[in-house]
Design a protein around this motif. Structure first.
Motif, PDB file in Angstrom:
ATOM      1  N   UNK A   1       1.006  -0.887  -0.066  1.00  0.00           N
ATOM      2  CA  UNK A   1       0.041  -0.179  -0.050  1.00  0.00           C
ATOM      3  C   UNK A   1       0.539   1.274  -0.361  1.00  0.00           C
ATOM      4  N   UNK A   2       2.293   0.948   0.815  1.00  0.00           N
ATOM      5  CA  UNK A   2       2.497   2.573   0.584  1.00  0.00           C
ATOM      6  C   UNK A   2       3.268   2.139  -0.326  1.00  0.00           C
ATOM      7  N   UNK A   3       3.797   1.207  -1.182  1.00  0.00           N
ATOM      8  CA  UNK A   3       4.139   1.545  -2.621  1.00  0.00           C
ATOM      9  C   UNK A   3       3.441   2.712  -3.706  1.00  0.00           C
ATOM     10  N   UNK A   4       1.645   2.024  -3.687  1.00  0.00           N
ATOM     11  CA  UNK A   4       1.472   2.143  -4.942  1.00  0.00           C
ATOM     12  C   UNK A   4       0.230   2.955  -4.489  1.00  0.00           C
ATOM     13  N   UNK A   5       0.062   3.498  -3.603  1.00  0.00           N
ATOM     14  CA  UNK A   5      -1.364   3.730  -2.785  1.00  0.00           C
ATOM     15  C   UNK A   5      -1.561   5.231  -3.231  1.00  0.00           C
ATOM     16  N   UNK A   6      -0.268   6.110  -3.759  1.00  0.00           N
ATOM     17  CA  UNK A   6      -0.613   7.455  -4.280  1.00  0.00           C
ATOM     18  C   UNK A   6      -1.472   7.314  -5.817  1.00  0.00           C
ATOM     19  N   UNK A   7      -1.038   5.618  -5.712  1.00  0.00           N
ATOM     20  CA  UNK A   7      -1.914   5.976  -7.843  1.00  0.00           C
ATOM     21  C   UNK A   7      -2.930   5.887  -7.484  1.00  0.00           C
ATOM     22  N   UNK A   8      -3.841   5.940  -6.562  1.00  0.00           N
ATOM     23  CA  UNK A   8      -5.129   5.280  -6.550  1.00  0.00           C
ATOM     24  C   UNK A   8      -5.749   6.180  -5.044  1.00  0.00           C
ATOM     25  N   UNK A   9      -5.148   7.800  -5.290  1.00  0.00           N
ATOM     26  CA  UNK A   9      -5.415   8.510  -4.097  1.00  0.00           C
ATOM     27  C   UNK A   9      -7.231   9.226  -5.151  1.00  0.00           C
ATOM     28  N   UNK A  10      -8.288   9.310  -4.130  1.00  0.00           N
ATOM     29  CA  UNK A  10      -9.635   9.064  -4.341  1.00  0.00           C
ATOM     30  C   UNK A  10     -10.587   8.619  -5.085  1.00  0.00           C
ATOM     31  N   UNK A  11      -9.623   7.944  -4.714  1.00  0.00           N
ATOM     32  CA  UNK A  11     -10.194   6.149  -5.576  1.00  0.00           C
ATOM     33  C   UNK A  11     -10.949   5.074  -4.362  1.00  0.00           C
ATOM     34  N   UNK A  12     -11.781   4.329  -5.016  1.00  0.00           N
ATOM     35  CA  UNK A  12     -12.141   3.185  -4.217  1.00  0.00           C
ATOM     36  C   UNK A  12     -10.914   1.779  -4.235  1.00  0.00           C
ATOM     37  N   UNK A  13     -10.462   1.739  -3.361  1.00  0.00           N
ATOM     38  CA  UNK A  13      -9.697   0.232  -3.668  1.00  0.00           C
ATOM     39  C   UNK A  13     -10.274  -1.002  -2.645  1.00  0.00           C
ATOM     40  N   UNK A  14      -9.425  -2.261  -2.269  1.00  0.00           N
ATOM     41  CA  UNK A  14     -10.050  -3.025  -1.565  1.00  0.00           C
ATOM     42  C   UNK A  14      -8.270  -3.567  -0.670  1.00  0.00           C
ATOM     43  N   UNK A  15      -9.035  -3.555   0.102  1.00  0.00           N
ATOM     44  CA  UNK A  15      -7.033  -4.008   1.074  1.00  0.00           C
ATOM     45  C   UNK A  15      -7.533  -5.405   2.235  1.00  0.00           C
ATOM     46  N   UNK A  16      -6.870  -6.510   1.079  1.00  0.00           N
ATOM     47  CA  UNK A  16      -7.320  -7.638   1.843  1.00  0.00           C
ATOM     48  C   UNK A  16      -6.209  -7.935   2.309  1.00  0.00           C
ATOM     49  N   UNK A  17      -6.278  -7.748   4.274  1.00  0.00           N
ATOM     50  CA  UNK A  17      -5.280  -8.317   5.040  1.00  0.00           C
ATOM     51  C   UNK A  17      -5.146  -9.526   5.638  1.00  0.00           C
ATOM     52  N   UNK A  18      -4.735 -10.154   6.011  1.00  0.00           N
ATOM     53  CA  UNK A  18      -3.745 -11.130   6.599  1.00  0.00           C
ATOM     54  C   UNK A  18      -3.472 -11.303   7.766  1.00  0.00           C
ATOM     55  N   UNK A  19      -2.845 -10.005   8.180  1.00  0.00           N
ATOM     56  CA  UNK A  19      -1.834  -9.729   9.244  1.00  0.00           C
ATOM     57  C   UNK A  19      -2.572  -8.486  10.034  1.00  0.00           C
ATOM     58  N   UNK A  20      -1.912  -8.352  11.255  1.00  0.00           N
ATOM     59  CA  UNK A  20      -2.437  -6.978  12.114  1.00  0.00           C
ATOM     60  C   UNK A  20      -2.351  -5.692  11.651  1.00  0.00           C
ATOM     61  N   UNK A  21      -0.692  -5.982  10.805  1.00  0.00           N
ATOM     62  CA  UNK A  21      -0.442  -4.448  10.135  1.00  0.00           C
ATOM     63  C   UNK A  21      -0.584  -4.446   9.107  1.00  0.00           C
ATOM     64  N   UNK A  22      -1.362  -4.964   8.626  1.00  0.00           N
ATOM     65  CA  UNK A  22      -2.426  -4.482   7.028  1.00  0.00           C
ATOM     66  C   UNK A  22      -3.442  -3.626   7.123  1.00  0.00           C
ATOM     67  N   UNK A  23      -4.088  -3.284   8.657  1.00  0.00           N
ATOM     68  CA  UNK A  23      -4.883  -2.367   8.912  1.00  0.00           C
ATOM     69  C   UNK A  23      -4.089  -1.294   9.010  1.00  0.00           C
ATOM     70  N   UNK A  24      -2.957  -0.746   9.605  1.00  0.00           N
ATOM     71  CA  UNK A  24      -1.797  -0.346   9.366  1.00  0.00           C
ATOM     72  C   UNK A  24      -1.770   0.991   7.825  1.00  0.00           C
ATOM     73  N   UNK A  25      -1.525  -0.413   6.858  1.00  0.00           N
ATOM     74  CA  UNK A  25      -1.474   0.023   5.877  1.00  0.00           C
ATOM     75  C   UNK A  25      -3.318   0.411   4.976  1.00  0.00           C
ATOM     76  N   UNK A  26      -3.939  -0.136   5.320  1.00  0.00           N
ATOM     77  CA  UNK A  26      -5.677   0.028   5.245  1.00  0.00           C
ATOM     78  C   UNK A  26      -5.621   2.214   5.861  1.00  0.00           C
ATOM     79  N   UNK A  27      -4.733   1.775   6.999  1.00  0.00           N
ATOM     80  CA  UNK A  27      -5.495   3.232   7.236  1.00  0.00           C
ATOM     81  C   UNK A  27      -4.209   4.626   6.618  1.00  0.00           C
ATOM     82  N   UNK A  28      -3.579   3.447   5.923  1.00  0.00           N
ATOM     83  CA  UNK A  28      -2.203   4.957   5.442  1.00  0.00           C
ATOM     84  C   UNK A  28      -3.353   4.919   3.631  1.00  0.00           C
TER      85      UNK A  28
END
Length: 269
Positions: A131-158
């Motif tokens: 998410x931190x690598x490619x997230x800026x490409x989707x600013x303002x757009x709807x995206x899905x985050x499929x998380x299998x670890x607790x740290x995935x929530x941090x990337x979703x928050x980012x």
């Protein structure tokens, strides 16, 4: 960031490898998820590690990490996403960073689960592992985050913090990614949601995906008795090489891999 040896994985095998690299005077960087995300952390009692019976998994992992840290090993929290050999070095991307090593010890444990339908076909066209690598490409757009670890929530928050509209799916099952030329939707549990990107945040990449051309068999990395893989300068240890999936076996293989990786690095000019 250049090191003699990059260790991918911060479990018993990786920490053993790092400590043994340092014991031979070489620099080591351990790339891993938070210690608490290691499956061993949840074990209430480990009764078959020689000399240290009845310790919890958390106690063992903490002791292992402290030993590696005291030896001078360095640590970088994150997931290794890709690896490339250039010249006499390996370059591994960790999030939006790139680290360099003369040798690599792969000790990322067992990667469970198959690729999702549409994952391989749409990789780089809306499917991302960072998410931190490619997230800026989707600013303002709807995206899905499929998380299998607790740290995935941090990337979703980012992603939310940079303006993405985030659909967060925690440990999803029966998922599929749809799209012709790019991601258009994700289906989970029979419900289809329109999205423009899907971020798959697993604990680790499959070894064969991380190191193209890596020889595997039965889902495990193929190694010889010196823990060498078929790739130059890449060694493997622990659960990723097969059973028994035990701490003692992981620590022993980590020792061998660390020693051999340090020797390989020393021979690189």
């Amino acid at each position: 960031m250049a090191y003699d040896v990059l260790v991918i994985g911060g479990g018993p095998a990786g920490l053993s490898a790092a400590q043994n690299v340092r014991a031979r005077g070489k620099t080591a960087l351990v790339v891993s998820n938070p210690l608490e995300e290691n499956p061993l952390w949840k074990a209430k009692e480990v009764d078959n590690y020689l000399g240290l019976p009845r310790l919890s998994g958390a106690e063992l992992l903490t002791a292992f990490q402290r030993h590696a840290e005291s030896s001078g090993a360095e640590f970088l929290e994150g997931r290794a996403l890709s690896a490339l050999r250039s010249g006499e070095s390996w370059y591994v991307s960790v999030g939006n960073m790139m680290v360099q090593g003369k040798a690599v010890v792969l000790a990322a444990g067992v990667v469970r689960g198959k690729k999702l339908p549409g994952e391989a076909e749409l990789l780089g066209r809306g499917v991302s592992y960072c998410a931190t690598c490619d997230g800026m490409l989707y600013r303002g757009k709807r995206v899905a985050v499929l998380g299998w670890t607790p740290s995935a929530e941090k990337e979703a928050a980012f992603l939310e913090g940079i303006g993405c509209q985030v659909l967060y799916l925690d440990k999803p099952r029966d998922c599929a990614i749809q799209g012709a030329e790019k991601v258009e939707a994700v289906t989970c549990g029979g419900v289809t949601e329109a999205v423009e990107a899907v971020f798959l945040l697993r604990p680790a990449m499959a070894p064969g995906d991380l190191f193209p051309g890596l020889e595997t068999g039965g889902g495990f990395v193929a190694v010889d008795r010196e823990m060498r893989t078929n790739l130059p300068g890449v060694f493997a240890a622990g659960d990723c090489t097969g059973g028994p999936l035990q701490v003692s076996k992981a620590v022993g293989e980590g020792l061998t891999a660390g020693q051999k990786a340090a020797a390989f690095a020393a021979a690189v000019k």
